[in-house]
Scaffold this motif. Structure first.
Motif, mmCIF file in Angstrom:
data_model
loop_
_atom_site.group_PDB
_atom_site.id
_atom_site.type_symbol
_atom_site.label_atom_id
_atom_site.label_comp_id
_atom_site.label_asym_id
_atom_site.label_seq_id
_atom_site.Cartn_x
_atom_site.Cartn_y
_atom_site.Cartn_z
ATOM 1 N N ASP A 108 -3.768 2.882 7.931
ATOM 2 C CA ASP A 108 -3.383 3.916 8.889
ATOM 3 C C ASP A 108 -2.280 4.834 8.387
ATOM 4 O O ASP A 108 -1.913 5.775 9.073
ATOM 5 N N GLY A 109 -1.700 4.553 7.218
ATOM 6 C CA GLY A 109 -0.600 5.369 6.737
ATOM 7 C C GLY A 109 0.575 5.366 7.690
ATOM 8 O O GLY A 109 1.116 6.414 8.052
ATOM 9 N N ALA A 110 0.995 4.156 8.108
ATOM 10 C CA ALA A 110 2.085 4.001 9.073
ATOM 11 C C ALA A 110 2.718 2.631 8.876
ATOM 12 O O ALA A 110 2.157 1.755 8.205
ATOM 13 N N ASP A 111 3.886 2.453 9.463
ATOM 14 C CA ASP A 111 4.581 1.172 9.431
ATOM 15 C C ASP A 111 4.298 0.406 10.717
ATOM 16 O O ASP A 111 4.721 0.831 11.804
ATOM 17 N N PHE A 112 3.587 -0.711 10.599
ATOM 18 C CA PHE A 112 3.305 -1.562 11.750
ATOM 19 C C PHE A 112 4.388 -2.629 11.870
ATOM 20 O O PHE A 112 5.097 -2.952 10.914
ATOM 21 N N SER B 158 0.816 -1.222 0.000
ATOM 22 C CA SER B 158 0.000 0.000 0.000
ATOM 23 C C SER B 158 0.846 1.266 0.000
ATOM 24 O O SER B 158 0.314 2.364 -0.152
ATOM 25 N N GLY B 159 2.151 1.124 0.177
ATOM 26 C CA GLY B 159 3.017 2.286 0.347
ATOM 27 C C GLY B 159 3.516 2.438 1.762
ATOM 28 O O GLY B 159 4.425 3.239 2.024
ATOM 29 N N TRP B 160 2.921 1.682 2.692
ATOM 30 C CA TRP B 160 3.370 1.607 4.086
ATOM 31 C C TRP B 160 3.335 0.146 4.498
ATOM 32 O O TRP B 160 2.677 -0.682 3.838
ATOM 33 N N ARG C 74 3.487 0.909 15.945
ATOM 34 C CA ARG C 74 3.113 1.710 14.769
ATOM 35 C C ARG C 74 4.085 2.887 14.662
ATOM 36 O O ARG C 74 4.173 3.699 15.581
ATOM 37 N N THR C 75 4.802 2.963 13.542
ATOM 38 C CA THR C 75 5.869 3.949 13.392
ATOM 39 C C THR C 75 5.523 4.967 12.322
ATOM 40 O O THR C 75 5.121 4.606 11.200
ATOM 41 N N ARG C 76 5.692 6.239 12.695
ATOM 42 C CA ARG C 76 5.596 7.347 11.748
ATOM 43 C C ARG C 76 6.526 8.450 12.193
ATOM 44 O O ARG C 76 6.527 8.830 13.362
ATOM 45 N N ARG C 77 7.361 8.956 11.273
ATOM 46 C CA ARG C 77 8.161 10.160 11.480
ATOM 47 C C ARG C 77 8.929 10.151 12.798
ATOM 48 O O ARG C 77 8.899 11.083 13.574
ATOM 49 N N GLY C 78 9.615 9.035 13.062
ATOM 50 C CA GLY C 78 10.496 8.974 14.204
ATOM 51 C C GLY C 78 9.842 8.688 15.535
ATOM 52 O O GLY C 78 10.491 8.807 16.577
ATOM 53 N N HIS C 79 8.580 8.278 15.535
ATOM 54 C CA HIS C 79 7.877 7.910 16.769
ATOM 55 C C HIS C 79 7.242 6.537 16.568
ATOM 56 O O HIS C 79 6.623 6.271 15.534
ATOM 57 N N ARG C 80 7.393 5.671 17.557
ATOM 58 C CA ARG C 80 6.845 4.318 17.470
ATOM 59 C C ARG C 80 5.889 4.106 18.621
ATOM 60 O O ARG C 80 6.289 3.929 19.775
ATOM 61 N N TYR D 128 8.625 6.912 6.804
ATOM 62 C CA TYR D 128 8.056 7.967 5.972
ATOM 63 C C TYR D 128 7.392 7.399 4.716
ATOM 64 O O TYR D 128 7.100 8.129 3.773
ATOM 65 N N GLY D 129 7.167 6.106 4.718
ATOM 66 C CA GLY D 129 6.513 5.460 3.593
ATOM 67 C C GLY D 129 7.482 4.818 2.624
ATOM 68 O O GLY D 129 8.669 5.143 2.584
ATOM 69 N N ARG D 130 6.948 3.874 1.833
ATOM 70 C CA ARG D 130 7.773 3.097 0.914
ATOM 71 C C ARG D 130 8.471 3.970 -0.134
ATOM 72 O O ARG D 130 9.649 3.780 -0.440
ATOM 73 N N ASP D 131 7.753 4.945 -0.677
ATOM 74 C CA ASP D 131 8.331 5.745 -1.753
ATOM 75 C C ASP D 131 9.529 6.548 -1.248
ATOM 76 O O ASP D 131 10.556 6.644 -1.930
#
Length: 615
Positions: free
Chosen positions: A259-263, A238-240, A279-285, A432-435
């Motif tokens: 959720d637009g995040a890395d689980f 999905s990109g994440w 769940r990780t996004r922008r340096g916070h898990r 920050y996503g797959r791309d």
């Protein structure tokens, strides 16, 4: 007369102008490198059938420990005693037998077992890694053969490894179905380095089949549902790295989260109603639970960085936690929305607990092509437009990794010293996503280097940073970024650079490094023979005449990821050019300065180096 450093230092050389150091240099007000070296880090946490905890504790070794109960008053016991310091990014978690009596762990390329109470010494069983119990008498492991990683099984009392799953690729650590009739594992085919898939092995028939898989996409981290019908895993399709569920028999697949995040770190609740995960996004898990029916995400606790979550028998959750002001520790959380937390183990020296911790500011800036780069910036006390300070840009290693809101004693030490500390997450970073993560493919040392140069440009816009006193410091891939930034910058932005166990020549690093590092390069850059122009463009050793600043270079002599010959090659060329450098090696160290004496020796050198050139 023998100096203390003679016991830990190999080569100790310099070229160009000497750095005599300033005799009046004193430690900063609150922080000490000796205290940072004494911080113990619990990691790779697992739960025993009785609800006890088994984990790795990094202190002067990376031994296995057991906390018999999660209730108050329990004290951890050291189970193993022979393990040396192991890098957390390479190590695998210990595994507890189904009856809870024995723990298995990897060490030195072998599987070892020990009684969980530590009553008798650990014994070496078989050459393999990543152990997993099939039952109380049989184990699974991963073993390299003929350029591939095989999944093997062996009896505890007759430990001859038998290959049970293999192919033209690499098998990952296994997880066993609740009825112990099937095994799920991640498989990376060599024909597509950017693909991984979930495979299932039927132990009765020996048949293996892929239940997921998409060209150039990663699926990984399988976890069996309690009834054995479903496998949860994460996929970047999905990109994440969202959570997916696949029927273990029919292969029907369903994306669970949006959720637009890395689980990651998935574990099912015993009743199958939900999973606990990070769940990780922008340096916070964050720590979350996910409804297995609706995919709804319930927030348990914010990161910082949570890792290794597990359910306890009473329905609570246990995990490790850290943030910029909290050193790694083990916490217990109520498995509901109350948010109640209690600390089970916090092996932090008092000097660290009481030292003031600087809080980072999250900043963004634009790179050369307009791409937004996010990072963490620490500002020292007293920095102002009227009193600008020196600064350190610290790109992370990996490159498939990220700087996060995590505990970093070195950052705190140098901020206490009076430096600004900026950790940018350049293209290729995770969270920050797959791309974004793939934007460094084919352009190692080129576009991501420009992100690090743009980090300097951002600092130069701040009135409280002195743009004439900025150094770039890094380890592993961060070292490579530091060297490339010093080499390929016609504006000569940085005043000094520090290279810890990093590459200078991608072609020879590919040829001489270990298999994991070589495959990582092939996944993102291809080989030197299929992409010679890209490999040369990413190799700063060919352009070292562009360096006009001093370098500090350190390497472990046992490093097989980035071999020490990389620094030998670098230093040889710098000496020919008359470049100012300091160069030190450590006979006991591999990839990372992990042991106390080399750690202290190098970072005291770094302290003196920065003080002399940008202090």
């Amino acid at each position: 007369m023998q100096r203390p450093t003679d016991l830990v230092v190999g080569k100790d050389e310099s070229g160009g102008l000497p750095n005599p150091g300033r005799p009046h240099l004193q430690p900063p007000p609150y922080w000490r490198l000796e205290a940072i070296a004494a911080v113990e880090r619990p990691r790779d946490l697992v739960v025993t059938p009785a609800g006890g905890l088994v984990f790795i504790l990094d202190r002067d070794s990376s031994d296995v420990w057991h906390l018999p109960h999660h209730e108050g008053g329990a004290h951890p016991r050291r189970v193993s005693t022979q393990r040396g310091m192991e890098p957390y990014w390479e190590d695998t978690a210990p595994a507890v037998s189904p009856d809870g009596s024995t723990v298995a762990f990897g060490d030195g390329g072998f599987v070892w077992v020990a009684p969980i109470d530590g009553s008798t010494p650990a014994r070496r069983v078989v050459r393999a890694g990543a152990p997993c119990w099939l039952d109380d008498a049989h184990l699974l492991g991963v073993l390299g053969r003929d350029g591939c990683s095989h999944l093997v099984s062996f009896e505890l009392e007759n430990p001859w490894p038998r290959s049970i799953a293999h192919g033209d690729g690499d098998c990952g650590q296994a997880t066993v179905s609740p009825d112990r009739t099937r095994i799920a594992f991640t498989f990376w085919p060599h024909e597509d380095r950017n693909r991984s898939e979930i495979r299932v092995l039927d132990l009765a028939t020996g048949a293996t089949r892929a239940v997921t898989g998409t060209e150039r996409m990663q699926d990984k981290g399988p976890a069996w549902s309690p009834d054995g019908s479903t496998i949860a895993y994460i996929s970047e399709r999905s990109g994440w790295y969202e959570i997916h569920l696949v029927d273990a028999s029919r292969g029907e697949d369903r994306r669970l989260t949006h959720d637009g995040a890395d689980f990651g770190d998935l574990e099912w609740h015993p009743d199958g109603s939900c999973l606990v995960a990070t769940r990780t996004r922008r340096g916070h898990r964050d720590l979350v639970t996910v409804d297995s029916g609706s995919g709804g995400v319930t927030h348990l606790a914010s990161g910082g960085v949570w890792q290794f979550p597990h359910w306890l028998p009473d329905g609570s959750v246990v995990a490790t936690y850290e943030d910029h002001a909290v050193a790694p520790r083990i916490e217990r959380l109520d498995g509901d929305k109350t948010g109640n937390r209690s600390v089970l183990l916090a092996p932090t020296p008092a000097a660290i607990e009481h030292a003031p911790h600087a809080e980072p500011e999250e900043v963004t800036y634009r790179s050369f092509d307009g791409l937004e780069i996010h990072g963490f910036l620490f500002r020292p006390a007293g920095a102002s437009d009227g009193a600008p300070v020196a600064a350190i840009v610290y790109p992370h290693g990996g490159p498939t990794d990220a700087s996060a809101d995590e505990w970093d004693g070195l950052a705190q030490y140098f901020v206490d010293r009076g430096y600004a500390w900026f950790a940018p997450n350049f293209r290729g970073s995770t969270g920050y996503g797959r791309d974004f993560e793939r934007k460094n493919h084919g352009v190692w040392g080129v576009d991501d280097t420009k992100d690090c140069l743009a980090a300097y440009d951002h600092l130069a816009t701040l009135g409280w940073v002195d743009p004439a006193r900025v150094a770039i410091v890094g380890g592993s891939y961060g070292s490579y970024m530091a060297l490339a930034a010093a080499t390929d910058d016609p504006l000569h932005r940085f005043a000094a650079a520090v290279c810890k166990y990093g590459d200078c020549d991608l072609k020879t690093s590919w040829a001489m490094g270990d298999r994991d590092g070589r495959q990582d390069m092939e996944r993102m850059m291809s080989t030197p023979f299929l992409a010679p122009a890209e490999i040369r463009a990413g190799s700063p050793v060919h352009r070292l005449s562009g360096i006009n600043i001093p370098l500090l270079i350190g390497h472990g002599e046992l490093d097989d990821r980035v071999v020490p010959e990389q620094s030998v090659e670098l230093v040889t060329e710098l000496r020919k050019l008359g470049t100012t450098f300091e160069y030190v090696t450590y006979p006991s160290e591999s990839h990372g300065f992990l042991r106390r004496a080399p750690f202290l020796d190098f970072y005291h050198r770094l302290d003196r180096f920065l003080d002399w050139y940008i202090g």
